[in-house]
Design a protein around this motif. Structure first.
Motif, PDB file in Angstrom:
ATOM      1  N   GLU A   1       0.845  -1.202   0.000  1.00  0.00           N
ATOM      2  CA  GLU A   1       0.000   0.000   0.000  1.00  0.00           C
ATOM      3  C   GLU A   1       0.881   1.254   0.000  1.00  0.00           C
ATOM      4  O   GLU A   1       0.661   2.190  -0.759  1.00  0.00           O
ATOM      5  N   MET A   2       1.901   1.240   0.864  1.00  0.00           N
ATOM      6  CA  MET A   2       2.798   2.403   0.947  1.00  0.00           C
ATOM      7  C   MET A   2       3.641   2.533  -0.323  1.00  0.00           C
ATOM      8  O   MET A   2       3.914   3.635  -0.794  1.00  0.00           O
ATOM      9  N   LYS A   3       4.033   1.380  -0.876  1.00  0.00           N
ATOM     10  CA  LYS A   3       4.876   1.390  -2.076  1.00  0.00           C
ATOM     11  C   LYS A   3       4.091   1.892  -3.290  1.00  0.00           C
ATOM     12  O   LYS A   3       4.570   2.712  -4.065  1.00  0.00           O
ATOM     13  N   ASN A   4       2.861   1.369  -3.421  1.00  0.00           N
ATOM     14  CA  ASN A   4       2.079   1.720  -4.613  1.00  0.00           C
ATOM     15  C   ASN A   4       1.346   3.056  -4.470  1.00  0.00           C
ATOM     16  O   ASN A   4       1.015   3.688  -5.476  1.00  0.00           O
TER      17      ASN A   4
ATOM     18  N   PRO B   1      -1.093  -8.079  -9.726  1.00  0.00           N
ATOM     19  CA  PRO B   1      -1.338  -9.532  -9.713  1.00  0.00           C
ATOM     20  C   PRO B   1      -0.172 -10.308  -9.100  1.00  0.00           C
ATOM     21  O   PRO B   1      -0.390 -11.226  -8.304  1.00  0.00           O
ATOM     22  N   THR B   2       1.061  -9.916  -9.430  1.00  0.00           N
ATOM     23  CA  THR B   2       2.225 -10.638  -8.879  1.00  0.00           C
ATOM     24  C   THR B   2       2.258 -10.493  -7.363  1.00  0.00           C
ATOM     25  O   THR B   2       2.511 -11.471  -6.643  1.00  0.00           O
ATOM     26  N   GLN B   3       2.011  -9.283  -6.890  1.00  0.00           N
ATOM     27  CA  GLN B   3       2.050  -9.055  -5.441  1.00  0.00           C
ATOM     28  C   GLN B   3       0.941  -9.827  -4.729  1.00  0.00           C
ATOM     29  O   GLN B   3       1.163 -10.442  -3.682  1.00  0.00           O
ATOM     30  N   MET B   4      -0.259  -9.810  -5.308  1.00  0.00           N
ATOM     31  CA  MET B   4      -1.384 -10.469  -4.634  1.00  0.00           C
ATOM     32  C   MET B   4      -1.211 -11.989  -4.616  1.00  0.00           C
ATOM     33  O   MET B   4      -1.377 -12.633  -3.574  1.00  0.00           O
ATOM     34  N   ILE B   5      -0.872 -12.551  -5.786  1.00  0.00           N
ATOM     35  CA  ILE B   5      -0.713 -14.016  -5.845  1.00  0.00           C
ATOM     36  C   ILE B   5       0.491 -14.447  -5.004  1.00  0.00           C
ATOM     37  O   ILE B   5       0.445 -15.443  -4.284  1.00  0.00           O
ATOM     38  N   GLY B   6       1.560 -13.644  -5.073  1.00  0.00           N
ATOM     39  CA  GLY B   6       2.751 -13.939  -4.267  1.00  0.00           C
ATOM     40  C   GLY B   6       2.408 -13.958  -2.785  1.00  0.00           C
ATOM     41  O   GLY B   6       2.828 -14.853  -2.048  1.00  0.00           O
ATOM     42  N   SER B   7       1.615 -12.991  -2.337  1.00  0.00           N
ATOM     43  CA  SER B   7       1.238 -12.934  -0.915  1.00  0.00           C
ATOM     44  C   SER B   7       0.395 -14.145  -0.538  1.00  0.00           C
ATOM     45  O   SER B   7       0.569 -14.731   0.539  1.00  0.00           O
ATOM     46  N   TYR B   8      -0.527 -14.517  -1.436  1.00  0.00           N
ATOM     47  CA  TYR B   8      -1.365 -15.691  -1.157  1.00  0.00           C
ATOM     48  C   TYR B   8      -0.492 -16.936  -0.966  1.00  0.00           C
ATOM     49  O   TYR B   8      -0.720 -17.735  -0.053  1.00  0.00           O
ATOM     50  N   LEU B   9       0.508 -17.077  -1.823  1.00  0.00           N
ATOM     51  CA  LEU B   9       1.389 -18.252  -1.713  1.00  0.00           C
ATOM     52  C   LEU B   9       2.206 -18.196  -0.422  1.00  0.00           C
ATOM     53  O   LEU B   9       2.508 -19.226   0.179  1.00  0.00           O
ATOM     54  N   MET B  10       2.535 -16.973   0.010  1.00  0.00           N
ATOM     55  CA  MET B  10       3.251 -16.841   1.287  1.00  0.00           C
ATOM     56  C   MET B  10       2.338 -17.230   2.453  1.00  0.00           C
ATOM     57  O   MET B  10       2.788 -17.813   3.427  1.00  0.00           O
TER      58      MET B  10
ATOM     59  N   ARG C   1     -12.590 -10.655  -4.526  1.00  0.00           N
ATOM     60  CA  ARG C   1     -12.039  -9.582  -5.371  1.00  0.00           C
ATOM     61  C   ARG C   1     -10.531  -9.491  -5.202  1.00  0.00           C
ATOM     62  O   ARG C   1      -9.996  -9.842  -4.161  1.00  0.00           O
ATOM     63  N   THR C   2      -9.901  -9.004  -6.251  1.00  0.00           N
ATOM     64  CA  THR C   2      -8.465  -8.754  -6.143  1.00  0.00           C
ATOM     65  C   THR C   2      -8.265  -7.504  -5.289  1.00  0.00           C
ATOM     66  O   THR C   2      -9.107  -6.601  -5.307  1.00  0.00           O
ATOM     67  N   ILE C   3      -7.169  -7.461  -4.559  1.00  0.00           N
ATOM     68  CA  ILE C   3      -6.914  -6.284  -3.712  1.00  0.00           C
ATOM     69  C   ILE C   3      -6.411  -5.155  -4.607  1.00  0.00           C
ATOM     70  O   ILE C   3      -5.389  -5.295  -5.286  1.00  0.00           O
ATOM     71  N   SER C   4      -7.157  -4.072  -4.598  1.00  0.00           N
ATOM     72  CA  SER C   4      -6.961  -3.029  -5.616  1.00  0.00           C
ATOM     73  C   SER C   4      -5.576  -2.398  -5.600  1.00  0.00           C
ATOM     74  O   SER C   4      -5.055  -2.030  -6.647  1.00  0.00           O
TER      75      SER C   4
ATOM     76  N   ASN D   1      -4.027  -3.959  -9.730  1.00  0.00           N
ATOM     77  CA  ASN D   1      -5.275  -4.686  -9.985  1.00  0.00           C
ATOM     78  C   ASN D   1      -6.431  -3.741 -10.293  1.00  0.00           C
ATOM     79  O   ASN D   1      -7.344  -4.089 -11.041  1.00  0.00           O
ATOM     80  N   SER D   2      -6.383  -2.550  -9.699  1.00  0.00           N
ATOM     81  CA  SER D   2      -7.472  -1.590  -9.920  1.00  0.00           C
ATOM     82  C   SER D   2      -7.558  -1.146 -11.383  1.00  0.00           C
ATOM     83  O   SER D   2      -8.585  -0.625 -11.810  1.00  0.00           O
ATOM     84  N   THR D   3      -6.485  -1.350 -12.152  1.00  0.00           N
ATOM     85  CA  THR D   3      -6.507  -0.921 -13.557  1.00  0.00           C
ATOM     86  C   THR D   3      -6.935  -2.053 -14.502  1.00  0.00           C
ATOM     87  O   THR D   3      -7.066  -1.832 -15.700  1.00  0.00           O
ATOM     88  N   LEU D   4      -7.144  -3.252 -13.962  1.00  0.00           N
ATOM     89  CA  LEU D   4      -7.499  -4.391 -14.821  1.00  0.00           C
ATOM     90  C   LEU D   4      -9.011  -4.464 -15.056  1.00  0.00           C
ATOM     91  O   LEU D   4      -9.798  -3.968 -14.252  1.00  0.00           O
ATOM     92  N   SER D   5      -9.385  -5.129 -16.167  1.00  0.00           N
ATOM     93  CA  SER D   5     -10.819  -5.307 -16.450  1.00  0.00           C
ATOM     94  C   SER D   5     -11.383  -6.389 -15.527  1.00  0.00           C
ATOM     95  O   SER D   5     -10.622  -7.144 -14.897  1.00  0.00           O
ATOM     96  N   GLY D   6     -12.719  -6.478 -15.489  1.00  0.00           N
ATOM     97  CA  GLY D   6     -13.374  -7.473 -14.631  1.00  0.00           C
ATOM     98  C   GLY D   6     -12.924  -8.890 -14.966  1.00  0.00           C
ATOM     99  O   GLY D   6     -12.680  -9.701 -14.071  1.00  0.00           O
ATOM    100  N   GLY D   7     -12.812  -9.182 -16.263  1.00  0.00           N
ATOM    101  CA  GLY D   7     -12.394 -10.517 -16.695  1.00  0.00           C
ATOM    102  C   GLY D   7     -10.975 -10.825 -16.252  1.00  0.00           C
ATOM    103  O   GLY D   7     -10.667 -11.939 -15.813  1.00  0.00           O
TER     104      GLY D   7
END
Lengths: 246, 306
Positions: A19-22, B98-107, B91-94, B137-143
Motif C-alpha cells: 500500500e505504501m509502495k504503490n 497480480p504478482t504481489q497479490m498471488i505472491g502474498s497468497y502463496l506466502m 475480489r483482487t486487492i486493488s 489490480n485496480s486498472t485491470l478489467s473485470g475478466g
C-alpha cells in the motif's frame, strides 16, 4: 525463513508495504494524524504540555493501530472476501492477525519515529522509565488489536466497521486525557475518563516521565487496572473473534 | 456410509443460519475427488452455503462432510493444507499488482518470498496476463481480475480447488477463456465449482449436481442426468398453448413456458400440430438447461422448495 514468518510477512506486505509502495501518499496521513493533536496542544498550552502531548501522540498511535486493524480486517473480510480465501488455506488466525497487527505498526512507523525523536529531545526519562513507558505502549497496542480483531470479525459491512473505528477513536483516544494531564478535566467528568484504558496508560506514562504527580498507591492501581483491562480485551478478542463462521 | 480416500462425501449435511434461515436441507451425496464437479442452482438454492461448508469456511448445523476421508470440521487444518478457495464475490486487492497479490497468497500458504513471486509469474503467464503482471489490480478489467483469482489457485499446489461462481459477470469471450483454463486445471486437480451458467457446467464439468431450495435434486454425469428423464426431446411453448394429450411429461417452468419432455416421434407429431396452428414453440434435443428446469419444476411441485 520459516513458514510462520512467511505467513506473517504476507499480511505485512498486503496491509502496509504494498500500500505504501504503490500509494506513497498514504504515509502523509499516518504522520499527520497523531502530530496534529500534538501541535494543537503545544500551541494552546504555550508549549507547557509538549511532553504530555508527545506521550499522548505515542499512545494514540498505538491505540490507532487497533482501530485501523479493525477497519482493515473488516474491509478484507467483507469487501475482498480475503478472510474466506485465507481461512481456506494453511494460515491460522493468530498468524494472520499478528501479521496484520504488525503491519499497522509498520504503517505508523514514520509517525512513531518522529514521536520517538521528539520524546528523546523534549522528555527526559531514565532508561528504566523509558522501559515502563514502552511497556504501557505495548499494552495499549495489544488491547486495541484484540478489540479490533473481535469487532472486525463480527462486523458484517464496511459502513458498520467505519462506525466502530470512529467510535473507538473518539471514546478511547480523543475524549480521554491522552494528550494532557487528567487534572485539567473538571472533577465530575474525570470519573468518565477513567472508563477508558487509555486514561490509565497516559497517567502511568506521564508519571514515569515526571509530568504528573501520582501517589505510589495510585500508580500501582493504575498498573493493575491497565493490566486487567488489557487482559479483558485480549480475552474478548480471543473468545469472541470468529475465524470459521458459525 | 464410511468415509474413504478419493471421495467427497456429505451425510445429512444441513445449515440453519443464526437468523433462522434454513439454507441447506439434509444433503447426502458422494462424488470422486477428481475432475470437475459443477453445482448448479438458482439464487438462494444453497450453492454458496454448501461450498463454504466444504471449504471449511462455514460450520454446518448438522450432518457430516468428509473429503478424502478427512472431516471438514475435525480435520479442517489438514484439509486446508490441500485446498484453495475463491469465494463468491472474491475480489483482487486493488492496491496490489497480480504478482504481489498471488505472491502474498502463496506466502500465506507458507512459501518463501522469491519462490512465491516466481510461481505467481508462472501462473499469471498461464492465464495470459503476463503483460499485466505488474500493473495495479485496480486498472485491470473485470475478466482479468477473475483470471488473477484463478491464477492464484493455479499457482498454489492445492489439489482441492473450490470456486464459487468463477465466471459470473464475465463477457462471453472472457467466460470461454476462463472455461478453457478451468478445463485444463481440472485435468490435474479436483475442481468444485458453482455456476449459474448451465452451459458452463455442460461444457466443462465431469459431474453435475442440481441444488434447489437447499436440497440436492439430481447428481451425475450429463448422460446420467439425461437418462433420468427417459426422454430425448424437449418442446417449449407459451403457457396456455392448447396441446394434445401426450405420453411424455409436461411441467410449467419458472419462466412461464410449458415444457414437454418427450420422445423424438411424439415431439415430431406435436410439432406438426403446432406448425399447422401457427403456434410459437421450440423443440430441441434435451440439454442441461431442459434437465435443470424440468427437475427444479418437478421438485417444486413436489413441495421441495422452501
Amino acid at each position: 525463513m520459516g513458514r510462520v514468518a512467511n505467513q506473517l510477512l504476507a499480511s505485512i506486505l498486503v496491509n502496509s508495504i504494498y500500500e505504501m509502495k504503490n500509494y506513497p501518499v498514504v504515509l502523509v496521513n499516518t504522520v499527520l494524524s497523531p502530530l496534529s493533536f500534538l501541535i494543537l496542544i503545544f500551541f494552546v498550552s504555550d508549549g507547557k504540555l509538549l511532553g504530555d502531548a508527545i506521550e499522548g501522540g505515542l499512545i494514540m498511535t498505538m491505540f490507532s493501530s487497533g482501530t485501523s486493524l479493525q477497519s482493515d480486517l473488516s474491509h478484507y473480510k467483507n469487501d475482498f472476501k480475503l478472510q474466506d480465501i485465507v481461512v481456506g488455506s494453511p494460515t491460522i488466525p493468530g498468524v494472520y492477525v499478528a501479521g496484520m497487527a504488525i503491519s499497522e505498526l509498520l504503517y505508523s512507523s514514520p509517525a512513531i519515529a518522529i514521536l520517538i525523536v521528539l520524546f528523546g529531545l523534549f522528555v527526559h526519562a531514565t532508561p528504566l522509565q523509558v522501559l515502563g513507558i514502552a511497556a504501557v505502549m505495548v499494552l495499549m497496542f495489544l488491547t486495541s488489536v484484540s478489540l479490533g480483531f473481535a469487532l472486525a470479525s463480527i462486523s458484517a459491512d464496511i459502513v458498520q466497521s467505519y462506525a466502530y473505528t470512529r467510535l473507538l477513536s473518539t471514546v478511547f483516544s480523543t475524549l480521554p486525557p491522552v494528550y494532557y494531564p487528567i487534572t485539567l478535566i473538571p472533577l465530575p467528568f474525570r470519573y468518565l475518563a477513567y472508563l477508558s484504558p487509555t486514561t490509565y496508560a497516559s497517567e502511568i506514562a506521564q508519571n514515569l516521565a515526571g509530568l504528573l504527580q501520582l501517589s505510589s498507591t495510585m500508580f500501582a492501581i493504575d498498573w493493575v487496572i491497565l493490566l486487567g483491562l488489557s487482559a479483558v480485551f485480549l480475552w474478548i478478542g480471543v473468545r469472541h473473534a470468529r475465524w470459521r463462521e458459525k | 456410509m464410511s468415509a474413504t480416500a478419493g471421495e467427497l462425501r456429505c451425510e445429512g449435511l444441513g445449515k440453519v443460519y443464526p437468523n433462522g434461515k434454513k439454507a441447506l436441507g439434509s444433503v447426502s451425496f458422494s462424488i470422486p475427488t477428481n475432475g470437475i464437479f459443477a453445482l448448479i442452482g438458482r439464487n438462494g438454492a444453497g450453492k454458496t452455503t454448501l461450498t463454504r461448508i466444504l471449504s471449511t469456511i462455514l460450520e454446518p448445523s448438522y450432518g457430516k462432510a468428509t473429503i478424502d476421508g478427512l472431516d471438514v470440521m475435525a480435520d479442517a487444518t489438514r484439509l486446508r493444507e490441500r485446498m484453495a478457495v475463491v469465494p463468491q464475490e472474491g475480489r483482487t486487492i486493488s492496491w496490489t499488482t497480480p504478482t504481489q497479490m498471488i505472491g502474498s497468497y502463496l506466502m500465506w500458504r507458507g512459501l518463501g518470498y522469491e519462490e512465491s513471486r516466481a510461481k505467481a509469474r508462472e501462473a499469471i503467464a498461464q492465464v495470459g496476463l503476463e503483460k499485466h503482471a505488474d500493473k495495479l489490480n485496480s486498472t485491470l478489467s473485470g475478466g482479468m481480475k477473475r483470471k488473477v483469482l484463478v491464477a492464484m489457485v493455479i499457482a498454489s499446489d492445492a489439489e482441492l480447488v473450490f470456486l464459487d461462481e468463477p465466471s459470473t459477470g464475465l463477457d462471453p469471450i472472457s467466460r470461454q477463456e476462463l472455461w478453457n483454463i478451468l478445463t485444463e486445471l481440472g485435468k490435474k486437480r479436483f475442481l468444485f465449482l458453482t455456476t449459474h451458467y448451465l452451459e458452463e457446467a455442460e461444457q466443462i464439468a465431469d459431474r453435475i449436481g442440481i441444488l434447489n431450495g437447499g436440497n440436492l435434486v439430481a447428481l451425475g454425469t450429463l448422460p446420467e442426468l439425461r437418462s433420468k428423464l427417459q426422454y430425448t426431446y424437449s418442446l417449449k411453448a407459451p403457457r396456455g398453448t392448447a396441446l394434445p394429450t401426450i405420453q411424455g411429461e409436461s411441467v410449467t417452468r419458472r419462466d412461464g413456458q410449458v415444457q414437454i419432455m418427450t420422445t423424438e416421434d411424439e415431439a415430431l407429431a406435436i410439432s406438426k400440430g403446432l406448425i399447422e396452428r401457427k403456434t410459437q414453440f421450440s423443440v430441441n434435443p434435451v440439454t442441461l438447461d431442459d434437465i435443470f428446469h424440468y427437475l427444479v419444476a418437478q421438485n417444486e411441485s413436489a413441495g421441495g422448495r422452501t
